[in-house]
Design a protein around this motif. Structure first.
Motif, PDB file in Angstrom:
ATOM      1  N   ALA A  64       0.827  -1.209   0.000  1.00 30.90           N
ATOM      2  CA  ALA A  64       0.000   0.000   0.000  1.00 30.90           C
ATOM      3  C   ALA A  64       0.863   1.262   0.000  1.00 30.90           C
ATOM      4  CB  ALA A  64      -0.910  -0.008   1.220  1.00 30.90           C
ATOM      5  N   GLU A  66       0.159   5.727  -1.088  1.00 35.05           N
ATOM      6  CA  GLU A  66      -0.769   6.729  -1.617  1.00 35.05           C
ATOM      7  C   GLU A  66      -0.568   6.978  -3.106  1.00 35.05           C
ATOM      8  OE1 GLU A  66       1.067  11.030  -0.811  1.00 35.05           O
ATOM      9  OE2 GLU A  66       0.896   9.849   1.030  1.00 35.05           O
ATOM     10  N   SER A  69      -2.774   4.260  -4.806  1.00 35.92           N
ATOM     11  CA  SER A  69      -3.974   3.828  -4.088  1.00 35.92           C
ATOM     12  C   SER A  69      -5.202   3.763  -4.996  1.00 35.92           C
ATOM     13  CB  SER A  69      -4.243   4.743  -2.889  1.00 35.92           C
ATOM     14  OG  SER A  69      -4.419   6.079  -3.329  1.00 35.92           O
TER      15      SER A  69
END
Length: 131
Positions: A64, A66, A69
């Protein structure tokens, strides 16, 4: 009049690297599940004698973050990163495949590297498709 020598971009790159006395460049390939092993391989190749310049994947899209995402953006990024990695293969003098598993993407990279005449080594020789 001097004869005009036509040469390939690859030959020009090899000549430029030689003129600059650059160390060999090794590109690390493999599944991103082996990111820790890639870091270890980078350390070993960098500190070897003779030392090598190491390039490797920098993004693990399975972890994961950003920056990837959004699934649509992540797919577009994966395509760009695959293209970038092929550029790393073209730049490199050799390929080091890390890990005891070869998936489709890594297999494609190996085929691509071999099509360019790049030598390919394996941290786990048993996964060499030509062995």
């Amino acid at each position: 009049m001097p004869s005009l020598q036509l040469t390939t971009p690859e030959a020009k790159l090899a000549d430029a690297k030689k003129q600059l006395s650059l160390p060999d460049i090794v590109v690390i390939c493999g599944s991103t599940r082996f990111m820790a092993e890639m870091a270890e391989a980078e350390l070993r190749e960098t500190t070897a004698r003779p030392a090598k310049i190491v390039v490797k994947p920098a993004c693990d899209l399975k972890s994961a973050h950003e920056l990837w995402s959004d699934p649509v953006e992540a797919e577009a990024l994966k395509i760009r990163l695959d293209e970038l990695h092929r550029s790393k293969i073209r730049l490199a003098d050799e390929v080091l495949v890390v890990g005891d598993y070869i998936g489709d993407s890594t297999r494609d990279e190996i085929v691509y590297a071999k099509s360019l005449g790049k030598p390919v080594r394996y941290t786990h020789p048993e996964v060499d498709p030509d062995a």
